[in-house]
Design an enzyme around this catalytic site. Structure first.
Site, short mmCIF file in Angstrom:
data_model
loop_
_atom_site.label_atom_id
_atom_site.label_comp_id
_atom_site.label_asym_id
_atom_site.label_seq_id
_atom_site.Cartn_x
_atom_site.Cartn_y
_atom_site.Cartn_z
N GLY A 128 0.77 -1.24 0.00
CA GLY A 128 0.00 0.00 0.00
C GLY A 128 0.80 1.29 0.00
O GLY A 128 0.27 2.35 0.34
N SER A 129 2.08 1.24 -0.41
CA SER A 129 2.85 2.50 -0.40
C SER A 129 2.36 3.46 -1.49
O SER A 129 2.38 4.68 -1.29
CB SER A 129 4.35 2.23 -0.55
OG SER A 129 4.68 1.85 -1.86
N ASN A 130 1.92 2.95 -2.61
CA ASN A 130 1.35 3.85 -3.62
C ASN A 130 0.04 4.47 -3.13
O ASN A 130 -0.23 5.65 -3.39
CB ASN A 130 1.14 3.12 -4.96
CG ASN A 130 2.40 3.11 -5.80
OD1 ASN A 130 2.81 4.14 -6.33
ND2 ASN A 130 3.05 1.95 -5.90
N MET A 189 -3.27 -7.27 -7.44
CA MET A 189 -2.71 -8.38 -8.22
C MET A 189 -3.80 -9.27 -8.81
O MET A 189 -3.82 -10.48 -8.60
CB MET A 189 -1.76 -9.19 -7.34
CG MET A 189 -0.56 -8.38 -6.90
SD MET A 189 0.25 -7.57 -8.31
CE MET A 189 1.70 -6.87 -7.58
N ARG A 190 -4.70 -8.63 -9.56
CA ARG A 190 -5.83 -9.35 -10.10
C ARG A 190 -6.23 -8.66 -11.40
O ARG A 190 -6.17 -7.43 -11.48
CB ARG A 190 -6.97 -9.22 -9.09
CG ARG A 190 -8.01 -10.25 -9.09
CD ARG A 190 -8.88 -10.08 -7.85
NE ARG A 190 -8.31 -10.79 -6.72
CZ ARG A 190 -8.45 -12.10 -6.54
NH1 ARG A 190 -9.17 -12.81 -7.35
NH2 ARG A 190 -7.88 -12.69 -5.51
N LEU A 191 -6.62 -9.44 -12.39
CA LEU A 191 -7.07 -8.82 -13.64
C LEU A 191 -8.46 -8.26 -13.44
O LEU A 191 -9.32 -8.91 -12.85
CB LEU A 191 -7.12 -9.88 -14.76
CG LEU A 191 -5.87 -10.11 -15.59
CD1 LEU A 191 -6.15 -11.14 -16.69
CD2 LEU A 191 -5.37 -8.80 -16.20
N ASN A 240 -3.61 2.08 -13.77
CA ASN A 240 -2.72 1.14 -13.07
C ASN A 240 -1.30 1.70 -13.10
O ASN A 240 -0.94 2.45 -14.01
CB ASN A 240 -2.74 -0.22 -13.77
CG ASN A 240 -1.86 -1.24 -13.07
OD1 ASN A 240 -1.86 -1.35 -11.84
ND2 ASN A 240 -1.09 -2.01 -13.84
N HIS A 285 2.72 0.26 -13.02
CA HIS A 285 3.50 -0.96 -13.20
C HIS A 285 4.99 -0.63 -13.06
O HIS A 285 5.46 0.37 -13.62
CB HIS A 285 3.21 -1.58 -14.57
CG HIS A 285 3.92 -2.87 -14.77
ND1 HIS A 285 3.56 -4.02 -14.10
CD2 HIS A 285 5.00 -3.20 -15.52
CE1 HIS A 285 4.38 -5.00 -14.43
NE2 HIS A 285 5.26 -4.54 -15.30
C1 GAR Z 1 4.34 -1.46 -6.95
O1 GAR Z 1 5.70 -1.54 -7.26
C2 GAR Z 1 3.49 -1.55 -8.20
O2 GAR Z 1 4.07 -0.90 -9.30
C3 GAR Z 1 3.43 -3.04 -8.41
O3 GAR Z 1 3.25 -3.56 -7.13
C4 GAR Z 1 3.87 -2.70 -6.19
C5 GAR Z 1 2.87 -2.37 -5.14
O4 GAR Z 1 3.49 -1.66 -4.09
N1 GAR Z 1 2.38 -3.40 -9.32
C6 GAR Z 1 2.47 -4.40 -10.19
O5 GAR Z 1 3.46 -5.12 -10.28
C7 GAR Z 1 1.26 -4.59 -11.08
N2 GAR Z 1 1.57 -5.38 -12.22
P1 GAR Z 1 2.65 -0.89 -3.02
O6 GAR Z 1 1.59 -1.88 -2.52
O7 GAR Z 1 3.62 -0.52 -1.96
O8 GAR Z 1 2.00 0.29 -3.70
#
Ligand code: GAR
Length: 204
Positions: A14-16, A92-94, A109, A111
């Site tokens: 959840g940092s984003n 992490m789900r389509l 999204n 990535h």
């Molecule tokens: C992030 O690096 C994001 O870009 C990636 O998961 C991480 C989630 O971090 N997403 C994917 O790989 C999607 N294909 P977070 O939970 O700390 O935000």
């Protein structure tokens, strides 16, 4: 100013979510985070949402007969909150047809790679193994594929000879935390226009 209403979908750390919410609370922001949707009960992002005072819903995919019912239930939560934009942030789900249709052109999204390189899981590790000199992150509109939708913005990040996966992931993540809030604000400023595969970013 009427602020855009965002739901963040997450599965993990959840940092984003945190950076998106902090930016929403900064002076002059044009959006607000109303809701978190999470598909994993143990996700640390749920705790972060609680600490930041954002309502968070764990919606258990295992409790529904299939993706259709699972997403219909989420759609109900989003509609109740008047959500205008869904931001996937480590979800992490389509995304399936129920949400893709209801929120057409309104799902983003992030990535951790320069798409179309290294879509899907473990992007940073695969970039390292491939030996790329530059990687980065991408914010894109979501379609039915895995990380295939029209690209809004990308930030390149250098790969160093002594990088391991964690070091590269950290360097990319710092840029994710800047790029995603920026893209969301562009969306609500009405500056993003999808033309085929290309997203035009209109100037002020
Ligand atoms: C992030 O690096 C994001 O870009 C990636 O998961 C991480 C989630 O971090 N997403 C994917 O790989 C999607 N294909 P977070 O939970 O700390 O935000």
């Amino acid at each position: 100013m009427k602020k855009g209403r965002v739901a963040v979908f997450l599965s993990g750390r959840g940092s984003n979510f945190v950076s998106i919410t902090r930016a929403a609370r900064a002076k002059g922001s044009n959006y607000t985070v109303r809701l978190v949707i999470c598909d994993r009960p143990e996700a640390p992002g749920l705790e972060k949402a609680a600490r930041m005072g954002i309502p968070a819903h764990f919606v258990d995919p295992g409790k529904f007969p299939g993706k259709f019912a699972y997403e219909a239930s989420i759609r109900g939560l989003l509609e109740r909150e008047g959500i205008e934009l869904i931001c996937l942030a480590g979800y992490m789900r389509l995304v399936g047809p129920v949400l893709l249709e209801r929120y057409a052109g309104r799902i983003l999204n992030i990535h951790p790679a320069l798409l179309p390189s290294f879509p899907g899981l473990d992007a940073q590790a695969r970039a390292l193994r491939h030996g790329v000199k530059v990687s980065g992150c991408t914010v894109h509109f979501v379609d039915a594929g895995t990380d295939t939708g029209p690209i809004i913005a990308q930030q390149a990040v250098p790969v160093r000879d002594d990088d391991d996966e964690a070091a590269l992931a950290r360097r990319i993540l710092r840029q994710e935390h800047r790029l995603y809030p920026w893209a969301i604000s562009q969306f609500f400023a009405g500056r993003l226009q999808i033309r085929g595969r290309t997203v035009i970013i209109r100037k002020k």
